[in-house]
Design a protein around this motif. Structure first.
Motif, PDB file in Angstrom:
ATOM      1  N   LYS A 198       0.711  -1.233  -0.047  1.00 17.10           N
ATOM      2  CA  LYS A 198      -0.099   0.096   0.094  1.00 17.10           C
ATOM      3  C   LYS A 198       0.833   1.205  -0.046  1.00 17.10           C
ATOM      4  O   LYS A 198       0.400   2.290  -0.395  1.00 17.10           O
ATOM      5  CB  LYS A 198      -0.712   0.119   1.204  1.00 17.10           C
ATOM      6  N   ALA A 199       2.142   1.240   0.432  1.00 12.59           N
ATOM      7  CA  ALA A 199       2.850   2.399   0.378  1.00 12.59           C
ATOM      8  C   ALA A 199       3.343   2.971  -0.781  1.00 12.59           C
ATOM      9  O   ALA A 199       3.471   2.078  -1.828  1.00 12.59           O
ATOM     10  CB  ALA A 199       4.021   2.025   1.335  1.00 12.59           C
ATOM     11  N   THR A 200       3.244   4.219  -0.906  1.00 11.75           N
ATOM     12  CA  THR A 200       3.760   4.958  -2.048  1.00 11.75           C
ATOM     13  C   THR A 200       5.173   5.064  -2.255  1.00 11.75           C
ATOM     14  O   THR A 200       6.058   5.194  -3.398  1.00 11.75           O
ATOM     15  CB  THR A 200       3.222   6.229  -2.185  1.00 11.75           C
ATOM     16  N   GLY A 201       5.983   5.320  -1.195  1.00 10.01           N
ATOM     17  CA  GLY A 201       7.580   5.777  -1.167  1.00 10.01           C
ATOM     18  C   GLY A 201       8.280   4.553  -0.925  1.00 10.01           C
ATOM     19  O   GLY A 201       7.868   3.304  -0.699  1.00 10.01           O
ATOM     20  N   HIS A 202       9.365   4.409  -0.986  1.00 13.15           N
ATOM     21  CA  HIS A 202      10.628   3.310  -0.653  1.00 13.15           C
ATOM     22  C   HIS A 202      10.427   2.966   0.751  1.00 13.15           C
ATOM     23  O   HIS A 202      10.303   3.802   1.804  1.00 13.15           O
ATOM     24  CB  HIS A 202      11.950   3.897  -1.144  1.00 13.15           C
TER      25      HIS A 202
END
Length: 311
Positions: A198-202
């Motif tokens: 679900k995360a958008t960043g690293h």
């Protein structure tokens, strides 16, 4: 590798500093001289630019790039926490403007062997000043679980700080963690798969930020240095600070707020008896990059510029 770094908010910085052609200006984070070149180009032969950086690579590049300008230039290899001593050594009491461009440069991120990037495998390092002994290796391999959790939570604002700290300490029981790649793998395994999806960043971004801040004591030196800078400003002189994350910006905002306050008497007193005077006035709200700049330089998206004037 050539020292490439795109300075953020360049025109806004120059406008904020309101350069006087014969003034004295300090760039506390010289880098590749992006901002300093713009400052120097507006100074005449009586003007004076002082550039400070703790990165030897930056010092070499900036020295070469600033040769073309007519003003007096002093380049100092040091940490800006030593601002008081640097000005004393140069026999300078008051200056007309000072700039802090906080965070890590594009060059440091892109130079793989510096160990700043979670996108490239390299030795754990993250030292802005390569002459210092303490590095990311020491943090990752020597801090106990509680210490790791604290810096990940405080400096990285990482939700999974405790679990990541646990995984690091467990991994260390078998072998030392020597590379950024190893650390990224540990972080990935520590964060639940459903959360990663679900995360958008690293997943390693916040942890690497936290370790970098700890290695270089980036936040611990800000408050006192800002106050030292204001103390040495001439009346009408400007202090400009570019931040890239909420922790830096919060410190900057709070120091500016404190120094711009007048009366500090308890609220219940009917009249002011403290005679406390504000030292600075805020020049504007936080300035953010234009959409054009953010499209052109993705690393500028989180930048904020705050400017204040000495009273």
């Amino acid at each position: 590798m050539e020292f490439e770094h795109i300075s953020v908010l360049p025109e806004e910085v120059i406008a904020g500093l309101a350069i006087k052609p014969d003034g004295i200006y300090v760039d506390c984070t010289l880098g590749g001289a992006g901002h300093s070149s713009r400052i120097a180009s507006q100074l005449n032969e009586n003007g004076h630019l002082i550039g400070i950086d703790q990165d030897e690579d930056a010092i070499k590049v900036a020295t070469e790039r600033l040769k073309q300008y007519q003003c007096k230039i002093d380049i100092v290899h040091s940490n800006f926490k030593n601002l008081e001593a640097i000005l004393n050594d140069l026999n300078i009491e008051y200056i007309d403007g000072i700039l802090f461009d906080l965070g890590v440069s594009s060059y440091q991120l892109d130079e793989a062997d510096r160990g700043f990037s979670y996108m490239q495998d390299a030795p754990l390092d993250m030292r802005m000043d390569k002459t210092q002994d303490f590095s990311a290796y020491n943090v990752v391999n020597e801090y106990d679980e509680e210490q790791l959790n604290h810096i990940f939570k405080t400096y990285g604002e990482e939700r999974w700080s405790k679990r990541i700290a646990e995984f690091i300490v467990k991994y260390r029981q078998e072998k030392k963690i020597e590379t950024t790649g190893e650390l990224v793998d540990i972080i990935r395994r520590a964060i639940p798969a459903a959360v990663r999806k679900k995360a958008t960043g690293h997943p390693a971004k916040r942890i690497f930020q936290a370790i970098r801040i700890e290695v270089n004591n980036e936040l611990g030196i800000l408050e006192n240095t800002f106050k030292t800078a204001v103390k040495h400003l001439n009346k009408g002189g400007k202090i400009a600070v570019i931040t890239f994350h909420s922790l830096e910006d919060r410190i900057t905002k709070n120091v500016f707020k404190e120094l711009s306050r007048g009366c500090i008497c308890p609220p219940h007193l009917p009249i002011c008896v403290c005679n406390h005077k504000p030292e600075i006035k805020l020049c504007s709200k936080a300035i953010k990059p234009s959409k054009y700049e953010m499209d052109d330089n993705s690393r500028s998206k989180s930048a904020k510029l705050r400017v204040a004037e000495k009273l």
